[in-house]
Design an enzyme around this catalytic site. Sequence first.
Site, mmCIF file in Angstrom:
data_model
loop_
_atom_site.group_PDB
_atom_site.id
_atom_site.type_symbol
_atom_site.label_atom_id
_atom_site.label_comp_id
_atom_site.label_asym_id
_atom_site.label_seq_id
_atom_site.Cartn_x
_atom_site.Cartn_y
_atom_site.Cartn_z
ATOM 1 C CG ASN A 144 -1.488 1.013 1.867
ATOM 2 O OD1 ASN A 144 -2.178 1.440 1.074
ATOM 3 N ND2 ASN A 144 -1.017 1.981 2.526
ATOM 4 C CE1 TYR A 178 -0.168 8.286 -6.853
ATOM 5 C CE2 TYR A 178 -2.584 8.526 -7.836
ATOM 6 C CZ TYR A 178 -1.678 7.328 -7.014
ATOM 7 O OH TYR A 178 -2.460 7.301 -5.313
ATOM 8 C CB ILE A 193 -9.312 7.813 0.106
ATOM 9 C CG1 ILE A 193 -9.802 6.776 -0.445
ATOM 10 C CG2 ILE A 193 -9.651 7.063 1.939
ATOM 11 C CD1 ILE A 193 -11.255 6.706 -0.626
#
Length: 257
Positions: free
Chosen positions: A95, A161, A194
């Site tokens: 992660n 990204y 998020i």
Amino acid sequence: MTSTSTDRFTGKVAFITGAGSGIGRATAQAFAAEDARVALADTSADRLNETAQLIRDNGGEALTLTVDVTNADDVQQAIADTVSAFGRLDIAINNAGIEQEQTPTADLPVEDWDRIIATDLRGVFLCMQQEIPAIIAAGGGSIVNTSSGAGVIGIAGQAAYAAAKHGLIGLTKSAALEYIDQGVRINAVAPGVIDTAMMGRVTGGTDEGRQTMTAQEPIGRMGRPEEIASAVLWLCSKGGAFTVGHTLVVDGGQTVG
Ligand code: NAI
């Protein structure tokens, strides 16, 4: 352990990168709340200690590992330390990641490209190389890699990204095919917007910045790290037993339209 344990992860050992903040921290807390022993990996020893304390305060068991996922020796040592401390490895959550400053491709410094790919893609590869044999040795288990909305759609200003997060899905699918016959289920999760420290950097912490990012969300709000953690835990659970090489998009509708 005081939890609403459903026995999904009792006796399991989970290794989580980027566990010092945001989605990684919430995921580590969620595994620990279901009685998994957790190995927490991050570059920041201070943030790791905070996560470990939160888990221990709740009666959980946590090991802290200061690791840079771009460094193969660090990663090799971290998995060895996890197996040495807990005796096995069942679950790995890759992660750890970094964001890209909004920059058009032709203006993106090569060093930024290299840094983002090294962390968000190569780092996951380095981790998987160590995790897969350890999970096979434990008799099988699960890996979940954190992709992104930028892993399933293009986003202007986010070429490095998006390349890393798209690449991570290809890595996930290919490795999933290689190891499913040995009992290792490899999947990915693709979070939307998020509310984490990373998102704080993206928005500059301003109301205007938050509104701009929230406007990407048909659901009308940012997601909470716990809402990604719950999807990750499901992928690793018996409930996800037939789910292989999948990217679970958990994004409030961000990439639907
Ligand atoms: P965050 O910045 O709050 O936490 C990331 C953690 O990873 C930090 O504690 C950091 O120290 C650690 N880290 C960074 N580079 C590392 C390295 N080389 N080695 C070890 N640890 C390292 O970020 P957040 O939001 O929790 O993101 C977690 C993952 O979710 C990332 O891969 C990110 O790209 C992805 N993601 C986040 C979204 C969001 O809206 N927050 C959306 C989609 C994906």
